[in-house]
Design a protein around this motif. Structure first.
Motif, PDB file in Angstrom:
ATOM      1  N   LEU A   1       0.854  -1.177   0.000  1.00 20.17           N
ATOM      2  CA  LEU A   1       0.000   0.000   0.000  1.00 20.17           C
ATOM      3  C   LEU A   1       0.893   1.231   0.000  1.00 20.17           C
ATOM      4  N   ILE A   2       0.625   2.161  -0.935  1.00 18.64           N
ATOM      5  CA  ILE A   2       1.377   3.418  -1.011  1.00 18.64           C
ATOM      6  C   ILE A   2       0.455   4.566  -0.606  1.00 18.64           C
ATOM      7  N   LEU A   3       0.846   5.296   0.454  1.00 15.03           N
ATOM      8  CA  LEU A   3       0.123   6.489   0.893  1.00 15.03           C
ATOM      9  C   LEU A   3       0.800   7.690   0.253  1.00 15.03           C
ATOM     10  N   VAL A   4       0.110   8.358  -0.647  1.00 14.79           N
ATOM     11  CA  VAL A   4       0.709   9.435  -1.429  1.00 14.79           C
ATOM     12  C   VAL A   4       0.445  10.806  -0.795  1.00 14.79           C
ATOM     13  N   ASP A   5       1.495  11.461  -0.331  1.00 17.89           N
ATOM     14  CA  ASP A   5       1.499  12.890   0.017  1.00 17.89           C
ATOM     15  C   ASP A   5       0.356  13.328   0.939  1.00 17.89           C
TER      16      ASP A   5
ATOM     17  N   ASP B   1     -10.298  14.833   5.612  1.00 13.83           N
ATOM     18  CA  ASP B   1     -11.217  13.701   5.731  1.00 13.83           C
ATOM     19  C   ASP B   1     -10.617  12.443   5.110  1.00 13.83           C
ATOM     20  N   VAL B   2      -9.965  12.600   3.975  1.00 12.92           N
ATOM     21  CA  VAL B   2      -9.304  11.456   3.336  1.00 12.92           C
ATOM     22  C   VAL B   2      -8.167  10.939   4.218  1.00 12.92           C
ATOM     23  N   ALA B   3      -7.422  11.843   4.859  1.00  9.68           N
ATOM     24  CA  ALA B   3      -6.361  11.421   5.770  1.00  9.68           C
ATOM     25  C   ALA B   3      -6.924  10.539   6.891  1.00  9.68           C
ATOM     26  N   ALA B   4      -8.068  10.954   7.449  1.00  9.51           N
ATOM     27  CA  ALA B   4      -8.701  10.173   8.512  1.00  9.51           C
ATOM     28  C   ALA B   4      -9.206   8.830   7.994  1.00  9.51           C
ATOM     29  N   LYS B   5      -9.772   8.829   6.783  1.00  8.51           N
ATOM     30  CA  LYS B   5     -10.258   7.572   6.209  1.00  8.51           C
ATOM     31  C   LYS B   5      -9.102   6.614   5.914  1.00  8.51           C
ATOM     32  N   ILE B   6      -7.973   7.160   5.488  1.00 11.71           N
ATOM     33  CA  ILE B   6      -6.793   6.319   5.246  1.00 11.71           C
ATOM     34  C   ILE B   6      -6.342   5.678   6.551  1.00 11.71           C
ATOM     35  N   SER B   7      -6.337   6.446   7.648  1.00  8.38           N
ATOM     36  CA  SER B   7      -5.969   5.886   8.945  1.00  8.38           C
ATOM     37  C   SER B   7      -6.882   4.732   9.327  1.00  8.38           C
TER      38      SER B   7
ATOM     39  N   VAL C   1      -3.288   5.210  -2.580  1.00  5.90           N
ATOM     40  CA  VAL C   1      -4.271   6.113  -1.977  1.00  5.90           C
ATOM     41  C   VAL C   1      -3.586   7.458  -1.729  1.00  5.90           C
ATOM     42  N   GLY C   2      -4.351   8.515  -1.431  1.00  2.00           N
ATOM     43  CA  GLY C   2      -3.719   9.771  -1.029  1.00  2.00           C
ATOM     44  C   GLY C   2      -4.198  10.995  -1.777  1.00  2.00           C
ATOM     45  N   ILE C   3      -3.316  11.984  -1.851  1.00  2.00           N
ATOM     46  CA  ILE C   3      -3.630  13.316  -2.372  1.00  2.00           C
ATOM     47  C   ILE C   3      -2.548  13.740  -3.378  1.00  2.00           C
TER      48      ILE C   3
ATOM     49  N   LEU D   1      -7.452   3.058  -4.931  1.00  2.00           N
ATOM     50  CA  LEU D   1      -8.637   3.035  -4.076  1.00  2.00           C
ATOM     51  C   LEU D   1      -9.185   4.469  -4.034  1.00  2.00           C
ATOM     52  N   LEU D   2     -10.043   4.784  -4.986  1.00  2.00           N
ATOM     53  CA  LEU D   2     -10.478   6.162  -5.201  1.00  2.00           C
ATOM     54  C   LEU D   2     -11.212   6.760  -4.007  1.00  2.00           C
ATOM     55  N   ASP D   3     -11.889   5.938  -3.212  1.00  2.00           N
ATOM     56  CA  ASP D   3     -12.562   6.447  -2.015  1.00  2.00           C
ATOM     57  C   ASP D   3     -11.566   7.045  -1.022  1.00  2.00           C
ATOM     58  N   LEU D   4     -10.313   6.678  -1.150  1.00  2.00           N
ATOM     59  CA  LEU D   4      -9.264   7.148  -0.242  1.00  2.00           C
ATOM     60  C   LEU D   4      -8.340   8.124  -0.953  1.00  2.00           C
ATOM     61  N   THR D   5      -8.903   8.882  -1.895  1.00  2.00           N
ATOM     62  CA  THR D   5      -8.156   9.926  -2.601  1.00  2.00           C
ATOM     63  C   THR D   5      -8.990  11.203  -2.612  1.00  2.00           C
TER      64      THR D   5
END
Length: 198
Positions: free
Chosen positions: A5-9, A27-33, A138-140, A163-167
């Protein structure tokens, strides 16, 4: 198959209150967590990428066009370059951070490096050294660094899923264009990206 899994920026400057804020970033940061807490055992490795700018030349502009030039962001040593606190739980599982863009724009995480045992390792080499074959991204932001990282992942031969829900995307038009480009590159897409209304 081994999956990473790659967490982008997921950085302060790309979330609300940052110098280059993306709507929905926090919100995406929290969902990724939450996702990482629930799914970390499904991954052989979890890594993160980070913009890490010193003097990236024309990437920074006092009059940005928000296409090729941008406001100053993620300067080395700044609070804006730190990972967003809403993602803190996710980072408990991150094994390596790949920093990019010291002297360039560097949208893709595959342009980044980490330091291990006194040598620099690229993201592609790091993943291959661990026999990773599949990558989830996932990420920003969906339409910029997530897009570039996923395209490079596929180009490097990894079976890639976003995983677009987490972007979170900067704008509807560029996000829609990025999603179409990812789909054309045979990258699997799941969910719907967060993006501010036009």
């Amino acid at each position: 198959m081994s999956r990473a899994l790659i967490l982008v920026d997921v950085q302060n400057d790309f979330c609300e209150g940052g110098s280059l804020a993306v709507a929905g970033g926090a919100d995406v940061a929290a969902k990724i967590s939450a996702y990482v807490e629930d799914h970390h055992e499904e991954y052989s490795a979890i890594v993160a990428t980070a913009d890490w700018h010193d003097d990236p030349g024309a990437h920074f502009s006092a009059h940005p066009d928000f296409v090729d030039t941008w406001p100053t962001h993620c300067r080395i040593g700044s609070d804006g370059a730190l990972f967003h606190p809403a993602a803190e739980k996710a980072f408990e599982h991150v094994e390596a951070i790949f920093r990019k863009g010291h002297h360039s724009a560097a949208y893709s995480g595959f342009e980044g490096f980490t330091v291990e045992a006194d040598h620099r390792a690229s993201l592609a080499d790091w993943l291959r050294d661990r026999a990773i074959e599949q990558v989830d991204v996932v990420g920003i932001a969906t339409d910029h660094c997530v897009r570039a990282t996923a395209l490079d992942s596929a180009e490097e031969g990894f079976e890639t899923t976003v995983l677009l829900d987490l972007t979170a995307g900067v704008a509807r038009e560029t996000t829609d264009r990025a999603v179409a480009e990812l789909r054309a590159a045979q990258i699997e897409l799941r969910g719907t990206p967060v993006v501010a209304p036009a």
